[in-house]
Design a protein around this motif. Structure first.
Motif, PDB file in Angstrom:
ATOM      1  N   ILE A  69       0.867  -1.167   0.000  1.00 60.75           N
ATOM      2  CA  ILE A  69       0.000   0.000   0.000  1.00 60.75           C
ATOM      3  C   ILE A  69       0.907   1.221   0.000  1.00 60.75           C
ATOM      4  CG2 ILE A  69      -1.882   1.194   1.143  1.00 60.75           C
ATOM      5  CD1 ILE A  69      -2.538  -1.649   0.118  1.00 60.75           C
ATOM      6  N   HIS A  70       0.869   1.976  -1.095  1.00 60.91           N
ATOM      7  CA  HIS A  70       1.727   3.146  -1.248  1.00 60.91           C
ATOM      8  C   HIS A  70       0.902   4.419  -1.041  1.00 60.91           C
ATOM      9  CE1 HIS A  70       5.538   1.679  -3.552  1.00 60.91           C
ATOM     10  NE2 HIS A  70       5.255   0.931  -2.503  1.00 60.91           N
ATOM     11  N   LEU A  71       1.465   5.340  -0.315  1.00 61.53           N
ATOM     12  CA  LEU A  71       0.862   6.638  -0.071  1.00 61.53           C
ATOM     13  C   LEU A  71       1.637   7.697  -0.831  1.00 61.53           C
ATOM     14  CD1 LEU A  71       0.402   6.259   3.796  1.00 61.53           C
ATOM     15  CD2 LEU A  71      -1.161   5.566   1.986  1.00 61.53           C
ATOM     16  N   ASP A  72       0.912   8.588  -1.489  1.00 65.00           N
ATOM     17  CA  ASP A  72       1.506   9.678  -2.259  1.00 65.00           C
ATOM     18  C   ASP A  72       2.092   9.164  -3.569  1.00 65.00           C
ATOM     19  OD1 ASP A  72       1.784  12.336  -2.673  1.00 65.00           O
ATOM     20  OD2 ASP A  72       3.303  12.680  -1.162  1.00 65.00           O
ATOM     21  N   GLU A  73       3.187   9.746  -4.046  1.00 70.47           N
ATOM     22  CA  GLU A  73       3.686   9.477  -5.388  1.00 70.47           C
ATOM     23  C   GLU A  73       4.272   8.069  -5.493  1.00 70.47           C
ATOM     24  OE1 GLU A  73       6.441  12.445  -6.553  1.00 70.47           O
ATOM     25  OE2 GLU A  73       5.043  14.112  -6.309  1.00 70.47           O
ATOM     26  N   LEU A  74       4.063   7.448  -6.658  1.00 71.79           N
ATOM     27  CA  LEU A  74       4.619   6.130  -6.922  1.00 71.79           C
ATOM     28  C   LEU A  74       6.050   6.280  -7.430  1.00 71.79           C
ATOM     29  CD1 LEU A  74       1.543   4.521  -8.695  1.00 71.79           C
ATOM     30  CD2 LEU A  74       2.269   4.194  -6.338  1.00 71.79           C
ATOM     31  N   ARG A  75       6.946   5.478  -6.894  1.00 67.87           N
ATOM     32  CA  ARG A  75       8.355   5.604  -7.260  1.00 67.87           C
ATOM     33  C   ARG A  75       8.757   4.704  -8.422  1.00 67.87           C
ATOM     34  NH1 ARG A  75      11.491   5.809  -1.398  1.00 67.87           N
ATOM     35  NH2 ARG A  75      10.119   7.301  -0.364  1.00 67.87           N
ATOM     36  N   TYR A 105      -8.512  26.526   2.573  1.00 67.51           N
ATOM     37  CA  TYR A 105      -7.268  26.433   1.823  1.00 67.51           C
ATOM     38  C   TYR A 105      -6.861  24.960   1.790  1.00 67.51           C
ATOM     39  CZ  TYR A 105      -7.305  31.409   2.889  1.00 67.51           C
ATOM     40  OH  TYR A 105      -7.669  32.723   3.017  1.00 67.51           O
ATOM     41  N   ILE A 106      -6.927  24.343   0.620  1.00 70.99           N
ATOM     42  CA  ILE A 106      -6.844  22.878   0.537  1.00 70.99           C
ATOM     43  C   ILE A 106      -5.462  22.442   0.068  1.00 70.99           C
ATOM     44  CG2 ILE A 106      -7.879  20.816  -0.458  1.00 70.99           C
ATOM     45  CD1 ILE A 106     -10.384  22.495  -1.021  1.00 70.99           C
ATOM     46  N   PRO A 107      -4.688  21.796   0.917  1.00 67.86           N
ATOM     47  CA  PRO A 107      -3.438  21.196   0.443  1.00 67.86           C
ATOM     48  C   PRO A 107      -3.731  20.030  -0.499  1.00 67.86           C
ATOM     49  CG  PRO A 107      -3.480  21.403   2.841  1.00 67.86           C
ATOM     50  CD  PRO A 107      -4.878  21.635   2.361  1.00 67.86           C
ATOM     51  N   ALA A 108      -2.773  19.676  -1.326  1.00 69.24           N
ATOM     52  CA  ALA A 108      -2.958  18.555  -2.251  1.00 69.24           C
ATOM     53  C   ALA A 108      -3.237  17.278  -1.471  1.00 69.24           C
ATOM     54  CB  ALA A 108      -1.714  18.378  -3.108  1.00 69.24           C
ATOM     55  N   PRO A 109      -4.218  16.485  -1.912  1.00 58.70           N
ATOM     56  CA  PRO A 109      -4.541  15.259  -1.186  1.00 58.70           C
ATOM     57  C   PRO A 109      -3.442  14.210  -1.331  1.00 58.70           C
ATOM     58  CG  PRO A 109      -5.778  15.352  -3.222  1.00 58.70           C
ATOM     59  CD  PRO A 109      -5.078  16.671  -3.097  1.00 58.70           C
ATOM     60  N   LEU A 110      -3.465  13.262  -0.431  1.00 60.47           N
ATOM     61  CA  LEU A 110      -2.547  12.139  -0.448  1.00 60.47           C
ATOM     62  C   LEU A 110      -3.225  10.981  -1.185  1.00 60.47           C
ATOM     63  CD1 LEU A 110       0.249  11.373   0.902  1.00 60.47           C
ATOM     64  CD2 LEU A 110      -1.110  10.273   2.678  1.00 60.47           C
ATOM     65  N   GLU A 111      -2.626  10.514  -2.268  1.00 57.38           N
ATOM     66  CA  GLU A 111      -3.206   9.407  -3.041  1.00 57.38           C
ATOM     67  C   GLU A 111      -2.772   8.071  -2.440  1.00 57.38           C
ATOM     68  OE1 GLU A 111      -5.366   9.999  -5.283  1.00 57.38           O
ATOM     69  OE2 GLU A 111      -5.044  12.157  -5.481  1.00 57.38           O
ATOM     70  N   ILE A 112      -3.699   7.122  -2.394  1.00 61.10           N
ATOM     71  CA  ILE A 112      -3.434   5.811  -1.800  1.00 61.10           C
ATOM     72  C   ILE A 112      -3.615   4.746  -2.882  1.00 61.10           C
ATOM     73  CG2 ILE A 112      -4.124   4.174  -0.007  1.00 61.10           C
ATOM     74  CD1 ILE A 112      -5.257   6.591   1.543  1.00 61.10           C
ATOM     75  N   HIS A 113      -2.568   3.968  -3.121  1.00 62.09           N
ATOM     76  CA  HIS A 113      -2.587   2.951  -4.177  1.00 62.09           C
ATOM     77  C   HIS A 113      -2.208   1.579  -3.614  1.00 62.09           C
ATOM     78  CE1 HIS A 113      -2.065   6.619  -6.675  1.00 62.09           C
ATOM     79  NE2 HIS A 113      -2.703   5.928  -7.599  1.00 62.09           N
ATOM     80  N   ALA A 114      -2.798   0.554  -4.188  1.00 59.94           N
ATOM     81  CA  ALA A 114      -2.283  -0.804  -4.035  1.00 59.94           C
ATOM     82  C   ALA A 114      -1.375  -1.060  -5.226  1.00 59.94           C
ATOM     83  CB  ALA A 114      -3.422  -1.813  -4.008  1.00 59.94           C
ATOM     84  N   VAL A 115      -0.166  -1.510  -4.968  1.00 58.71           N
ATOM     85  CA  VAL A 115       0.780  -1.769  -6.051  1.00 58.71           C
ATOM     86  C   VAL A 115       1.246  -3.227  -5.973  1.00 58.71           C
ATOM     87  CG1 VAL A 115       1.561   0.621  -6.224  1.00 58.71           C
ATOM     88  CG2 VAL A 115       2.740  -0.938  -4.700  1.00 58.71           C
ATOM     89  N   TYR A 116       1.434  -3.825  -7.153  1.00 53.16           N
ATOM     90  CA  TYR A 116       1.872  -5.221  -7.203  1.00 53.16           C
ATOM     91  C   TYR A 116       2.675  -5.409  -8.481  1.00 53.16           C
ATOM     92  CZ  TYR A 116      -2.861  -4.864  -9.209  1.00 53.16           C
ATOM     93  OH  TYR A 116      -3.988  -4.434  -9.873  1.00 53.16           O
ATOM     94  N   PRO A 117       3.499  -6.458  -8.532  1.00 49.44           N
ATOM     95  CA  PRO A 117       4.455  -6.567  -9.640  1.00 49.44           C
ATOM     96  C   PRO A 117       3.860  -6.863 -10.997  1.00 49.44           C
ATOM     97  CG  PRO A 117       5.173  -7.844  -7.724  1.00 49.44           C
ATOM     98  CD  PRO A 117       3.756  -7.446  -7.474  1.00 49.44           C
ATOM     99  N   HIS A 118       2.770  -7.660 -11.063  1.00 46.47           N
ATOM    100  CA  HIS A 118       2.282  -8.119 -12.357  1.00 46.47           C
ATOM    101  C   HIS A 118       0.770  -7.985 -12.448  1.00 46.47           C
ATOM    102  CE1 HIS A 118       6.266  -9.844 -12.795  1.00 46.47           C
ATOM    103  NE2 HIS A 118       6.101 -10.526 -11.678  1.00 46.47           N
TER     104      HIS A 118
END
Length: 306
Positions: free
Chosen positions: A143-149, A261-274
């Motif tokens: 589970i990745h938060l914010d930008e994907l690397r 005044y809204i800061p940029a939201p934090l995106e939440i992703h599920a990441v997997y290899p394939h």
């Protein structure tokens, strides 16, 4: 030729007592069925079948070989069934990586609910703030938060979390509340040193423009929950995602300010290899989390005070 296929042809010929009958059952030509059996005999250096113009019979060695072939083919079939079940039915161990706070407060309750539905799945959850190599360390997903690397990973958005500036009622009673982002320069702002640039908070102001405010204070930490605890203790203001402070705000332990005044939201992703041949345990878990956190997750109910 594939040796397992040749073994299968041999067993069919032995049972049918005929190359023609076995070939018809397998959808092969008689010549091809004969070639498969001859390959086995040549490779072993023995005769498996006695052939006459009218019938076939197993040699003594052929009877022993037939028994072993049947055992091997049965084991292969059982193995294929077992592997297919792992692919089509959620079962086995699911190894998941997440950040400590999100994992403990949001992912762990989700795991409990998921395993109620899929009791044949065991979950190994590794919580750490640092980036992990999913393939090298054997994770099924993270589970990745914010930008994907890593752009090579498959990512599915599960939801998002707003960021809010907040502080304790005791802090605001003593120091007052900021009315605009510029007012933050006068306040003790607790800074997350793991998020560059560490001393700059960005806001979207009415009209769609963006402003960046340089902040500072008496504490910084690379662990966001430490800043949350300091804010609860009235040390200063924090800019944190609502998945961390939503309940604190709802229970009035913290109060949100600058909500226009809204800061940029934090995106939440599920990441997997394939993406191809995704196992049932990964597919169903990601679907479950998406349904649980999307489109508006429960941590955004912070404005509904009890």
């Amino acid at each position: 030729m594939d040796k397992l296929t040749s073994m299968l042809v041999f067993t069919k010929v032995a049972k049918a007592g005929s190359f023609a009958s076995a070939a018809k059952e397998l959808g092969l030509s008689r010549a091809m069925a004969t070639k498969h059996v001859m390959q086995l005999e040549n490779g072993l250096g023995i005769r498996l079948l006695n052939r006459t113009t009218r019938n076939l019979s197993l040699t003594e060695v052929g009877m022993v070989y037939l028994e072993r072939c049947l055992q091997i083919l049965d084991e292969m079939e059982e193995m294929e069934i077992a592997v297919t079940r792992l692919q089509t039915e959620p079962r086995g161990t699911l190894k998941v990586n997440a950040t400590p706070f999100f994992g403990a407060y949001h992912l762990a309750p989700a795991v409990a609910a998921y395993t109620e539905i899929y009791p044949d799945v065991n979950v190994e959850m590794i919580l750490q703030a640092s980036y992990v190599d999913l393939i090298e360390e054997g994770f099924d997903l993270a589970i990745h938060l914010d930008e994907l690397r890593d752009s090579s990973l498959i990512a599915r958005k599960l939801g998002s979390s707003q960021r809010v500036v907040c502080g304790s009622p005791a802090y605001f009673k003593k120091h007052g509340s900021p009315k605009t982002p510029d007012d933050l320069r006068k306040h003790n702002c607790l800074v997350n040193s793991s998020l560059p640039p560490r001393d700059q908070w960005q806001f979207s102001v009415p009209g769609g423009e963006t402003t960046v405010i340089k902040v500072g204070g008496t504490m910084q930490s690379n662990v966001a929950d430490a800043l949350r605890m300091a804010a609860l203790s009235a040390l200063g203001l924090v800019l944190l995602p609502t998945y961390m402070v939503g309940q604190d705000i709802r229970k009035n332990r913290l109060q949100a300010v600058l909500t226009d005044y809204i800061p940029a939201p934090l995106e939440i992703h599920a990441v997997y290899p394939h993406r191809k041949h995704l196992s049932a345990k990964v597919r169903t878990f990601v679907d479950f989390l998406h349904e649980r956190f999307h489109p508006k997750p429960y941590w955004e109910e912070w404005a509904q005070n009890d």
